[in-house]
Motif scaffolding. Structure first.
Motif, PDB file in Angstrom:
ATOM      1  N   GLN A 123     -35.045 -87.024 -28.266  1.00 19.92           N
ATOM      2  CA  GLN A 123     -35.340 -85.844 -27.464  1.00 19.92           C
ATOM      3  C   GLN A 123     -35.649 -86.223 -26.025  1.00 19.92           C
ATOM      4  N   ARG A 124     -36.332 -87.341 -25.846  1.00 21.67           N
ATOM      5  CA  ARG A 124     -36.734 -87.768 -24.517  1.00 21.67           C
ATOM      6  C   ARG A 124     -35.544 -88.259 -23.686  1.00 21.67           C
ATOM      7  N   GLU A 125     -34.468 -88.671 -24.361  1.00 21.70           N
ATOM      8  CA  GLU A 125     -33.329 -89.230 -23.660  1.00 21.70           C
ATOM      9  C   GLU A 125     -32.240 -88.199 -23.368  1.00 21.70           C
ATOM     10  N   LYS A 126     -32.535 -86.928 -23.573  1.00 22.46           N
ATOM     11  CA  LYS A 126     -31.528 -85.898 -23.355  1.00 22.46           C
ATOM     12  C   LYS A 126     -31.344 -85.514 -21.893  1.00 22.46           C
ATOM     13  N   TYR A 127     -32.298 -85.860 -21.032  1.00 25.06           N
ATOM     14  CA  TYR A 127     -32.204 -85.438 -19.645  1.00 25.06           C
ATOM     15  C   TYR A 127     -31.173 -86.292 -18.907  1.00 25.06           C
ATOM     16  N   ASP A 128     -30.660 -85.788 -17.816  1.00 24.41           N
ATOM     17  CA  ASP A 128     -29.660 -86.459 -16.995  1.00 24.41           C
ATOM     18  C   ASP A 128     -30.355 -87.468 -16.087  1.00 24.41           C
ATOM     19  N   LEU A 235     -26.858 -97.223   1.426  1.00 28.32           N
ATOM     20  CA  LEU A 235     -27.823 -96.585   0.512  1.00 28.32           C
ATOM     21  C   LEU A 235     -29.207 -96.542   1.137  1.00 28.32           C
ATOM     22  N   GLU A 236     -29.898 -95.432   0.919  1.00 31.09           N
ATOM     23  CA  GLU A 236     -31.286 -95.340   1.381  1.00 31.09           C
ATOM     24  C   GLU A 236     -32.218 -96.133   0.466  1.00 31.09           C
ATOM     25  N   THR A 237     -31.952 -96.108  -0.822  1.00 35.86           N
ATOM     26  CA  THR A 237     -32.724 -96.890  -1.805  1.00 35.86           C
ATOM     27  C   THR A 237     -31.730 -97.492  -2.800  1.00 35.86           C
ATOM     28  N   ASN A 238     -32.232 -98.409  -3.602  1.00 35.78           N
ATOM     29  CA  ASN A 238     -31.408 -99.049  -4.630  1.00 35.78           C
ATOM     30  C   ASN A 238     -31.659 -98.467  -6.020  1.00 35.78           C
ATOM     31  N   GLU A 239     -32.226 -97.266  -6.075  1.00 37.10           N
ATOM     32  CA  GLU A 239     -32.538 -96.657  -7.370  1.00 37.10           C
ATOM     33  C   GLU A 239     -31.290 -96.354  -8.177  1.00 37.10           C
ATOM     34  N   VAL A 240     -30.145 -96.196  -7.515  1.00 38.41           N
ATOM     35  CA  VAL A 240     -28.916 -95.872  -8.230  1.00 38.41           C
ATOM     36  C   VAL A 240     -28.563 -96.967  -9.227  1.00 38.41           C
ATOM     37  N   PHE A 241     -28.916 -98.217  -8.947  1.00 41.41           N
ATOM     38  CA  PHE A 241     -28.596 -99.306  -9.869  1.00 41.41           C
ATOM     39  C   PHE A 241     -29.444 -99.199 -11.142  1.00 41.41           C
ATOM     40  N   VAL A 242     -30.681 -98.752 -11.001  1.00 41.24           N
ATOM     41  CA  VAL A 242     -31.521 -98.520 -12.175  1.00 41.24           C
ATOM     42  C   VAL A 242     -30.948 -97.384 -13.017  1.00 41.24           C
ATOM     43  N   LYS A 243     -30.492 -96.339 -12.378  1.00 44.22           N
ATOM     44  CA  LYS A 243     -29.921 -95.196 -13.101  1.00 44.22           C
ATOM     45  C   LYS A 243     -28.620 -95.584 -13.801  1.00 44.22           C
ATOM     46  N   LEU A 244     -27.803 -96.384 -13.133  1.00 43.71           N
ATOM     47  CA  LEU A 244     -26.567 -96.851 -13.769  1.00 43.71           C
ATOM     48  C   LEU A 244     -26.864 -97.707 -14.995  1.00 43.71           C
ATOM     49  N   ALA A 245     -27.872 -98.581 -14.871  1.00 46.13           N
ATOM     50  CA  ALA A 245     -28.239 -99.429 -16.005  1.00 46.13           C
ATOM     51  C   ALA A 245     -28.761 -98.604 -17.177  1.00 46.13           C
ATOM     52  N   ARG A 249     -27.070 -98.184 -20.826  1.00 46.14           N
ATOM     53  CA  ARG A 249     -27.859 -98.509 -22.021  1.00 46.14           C
ATOM     54  C   ARG A 249     -27.771 -97.408 -23.064  1.00 46.14           C
ATOM     55  N   ARG A 250     -27.862 -96.161 -22.629  1.00 41.27           N
ATOM     56  CA  ARG A 250     -27.768 -95.034 -23.564  1.00 41.27           C
ATOM     57  C   ARG A 250     -26.383 -94.946 -24.188  1.00 41.27           C
ATOM     58  N   ASP A 251     -25.364 -95.131 -23.361  1.00 37.95           N
ATOM     59  CA  ASP A 251     -23.999 -95.072 -23.889  1.00 37.95           C
ATOM     60  C   ASP A 251     -23.770 -96.198 -24.897  1.00 37.95           C
ATOM     61  N   ARG A 252     -24.278 -97.373 -24.597  1.00 36.75           N
ATOM     62  CA  ARG A 252     -24.137 -98.505 -25.525  1.00 36.75           C
ATOM     63  C   ARG A 252     -24.870 -98.223 -26.829  1.00 36.75           C
ATOM     64  N   LYS A 253     -26.039 -97.624 -26.752  1.00 37.85           N
ATOM     65  CA  LYS A 253     -26.807 -97.282 -27.950  1.00 37.85           C
ATOM     66  C   LYS A 253     -26.053 -96.285 -28.814  1.00 37.85           C
ATOM     67  N   ARG A 254     -25.432 -95.273 -28.184  1.00 39.32           N
ATOM     68  CA  ARG A 254     -24.658 -94.280 -28.949  1.00 39.32           C
ATOM     69  C   ARG A 254     -23.474 -94.937 -29.645  1.00 39.32           C
ATOM     70  N   ARG A 255     -22.807 -95.872 -28.947  1.00 42.75           N
ATOM     71  CA  ARG A 255     -21.644 -96.531 -29.555  1.00 42.75           C
ATOM     72  C   ARG A 255     -22.061 -97.453 -30.693  1.00 42.75           C
ATOM     73  N   ILE A 256     -23.204 -98.095 -30.558  1.00 45.96           N
ATOM     74  CA  ILE A 256     -23.702 -98.947 -31.651  1.00 45.96           C
ATOM     75  C   ILE A 256     -24.017 -98.101 -32.874  1.00 45.96           C
ATOM     76  N   GLU A 257     -24.676 -96.960 -32.652  1.00 44.49           N
ATOM     77  CA  GLU A 257     -24.996 -96.066 -33.769  1.00 44.49           C
ATOM     78  C   GLU A 257     -23.739 -95.472 -34.385  1.00 44.49           C
ATOM     79  N   GLY A 258     -22.672 -95.350 -33.578  1.00 44.34           N
ATOM     80  CA  GLY A 258     -21.405 -94.842 -34.103  1.00 44.34           C
ATOM     81  C   GLY A 258     -20.571 -95.896 -34.802  1.00 44.34           C
ATOM     82  N   GLY A 259     -21.044 -97.141 -34.808  1.00 45.75           N
ATOM     83  CA  GLY A 259     -20.340 -98.199 -35.532  1.00 45.75           C
ATOM     84  C   GLY A 259     -19.301 -98.946 -34.719  1.00 45.75           C
ATOM     85  N   ASP A 260     -19.375 -98.868 -33.389  1.00 43.28           N
ATOM     86  CA  ASP A 260     -18.412 -99.588 -32.544  1.00 43.28           C
ATOM     87  C   ASP A 260     -18.757-101.079 -32.558  1.00 43.28           C
ATOM     88  N   PRO A 261     -17.878-101.942 -33.078  1.00 43.57           N
ATOM     89  CA  PRO A 261     -18.210-103.376 -33.156  1.00 43.57           C
ATOM     90  C   PRO A 261     -18.255-104.060 -31.792  1.00 43.57           C
TER      91      PRO A 261
END
Length: 278
Positions: A123-128, A235-245, A249-261
């Motif tokens: 639930q906590r990871e649903k935000y953009d 860039l004014e700040t480097n926060e975009v790199f944290v957001k990309l990471a 991470r979330r996309d990788r977690k979804r693929r792992i849960e979906g069984g992507d080897p």
């Protein structure tokens, strides 16, 4: 049969009234007897009157008895119906509310703490992530956006930032508008030139530079055999790199849960993390 409660109540009141009348008649009769004792002539007249009224009293007594039996019968008939109605109401109530409440109670008892925790995290990871203005307080409760980072996420975060700097440093030093980048195979050379350290793809679980670039495809792209950055250099700040990471991470977690080897990262060792974002 008096199934109507109003009629039944009226009948009961009539019987009570009749009972009072009989009691009054009995009292009058006792008074008359007392008078007859004093006056024998009145006693003889009273007996004659009783003989004349006897058939009528017997008929009234029979009628009263029949009415009383009807009332009792109605009450007996009504009680099973009332009990039946109460049972039906309880059954309907249990059908409407009972299963749901029982099921909810069972769910509360049978809930696995780990399952509850995973649901809360989901639930906590649903935000953009890109809609977050402050990465140090991503949910309004003081939780940073990088709270779930593992060492692989931090290593890829540093790699994104370093490769982004290499590409833009090359464009600045080259000063040739026609050369927006360099071939991917030249990346280890320029990385060593700017950072004075080697870039080993195997440290990140990659077999070559192409696979390494694929790990940070949200930051670097290969266009016409030239390596370019997808992020501007002002860039004014480097926060975009944290957001990309975090997004990766979330996309990788979804693929792992979906069984992507291919989803899990296979770092041979923890990459150096001495690079600090400015």
């Amino acid at each position: 049969e008096f199934k109507d409660p109003v009629k039944r109540q009226a009948r009961k009141e009539a019987l009570q009234l009749e009972k009072l009348q009989k009691q009054q008649a009995a009292l009058l009769e006792m008074q008359a007897k007392d008078e007859n004792v004093e006056n024998p002539a009145n006693a003889e007249n009273g007996k004659a009157a009783e003989v004349a009224d006897a058939p009528a009293k017997d008929e009234n007594a029979d009628d009263n008895k029949d009415d009383a039996m009807e009332v009792i019968k109605d009450e007996k008939d009504e009680k099973p119906e009332e009990k039946k109605d109460e049972k039906d109401e309880k059954k309907e109530t249990s059908e409407e509310n009972g299963p749901d409440k029982t099921a909810k109670a069972e769910e509360v008892v049978e809930d696995d703490p780990m399952a509850v925790l995973e649901e809360q995290l989901a639930q906590r990871e649903k935000y953009d992530v890109f809609a977050i203005e402050e990465i140090l307080d991503s949910n309004g409760e003081g939780e940073p956006l990088f709270s779930n980072f593992a060492f692989e996420d931090w290593a890829l975060l540093s790699l994104r930032f370093e490769l982004h700097l290499v590409v833009h440093a090359f464009q600045r030093d080259c000063r040739d508008p026609d050369r927006t980048g360099f071939p991917p195979e030249h990346l280890p050379y320029y990385y060593n030139k700017y950072f004075r350290k080697n870039l080993n793809p195997k440290n990140y679980g990659a077999n070559n530079v192409e696979e390494l670039i694929e790990l940070v495809r949200d930051t670097l792209i290969v266009c016409d055999k030239t390596l370019e950055s997808t992020i501007t250099d002002d860039l004014e700040t480097n926060e975009v790199f944290v957001k990309l990471a975090e997004e990766e991470r979330r996309d990788r977690k979804r693929r792992i849960e979906g069984g992507d080897p291919k989803a899990p990262l296979r770092f041979s060792r923890a990459p150096p993390t001495d690079m600090v974002l400015a």
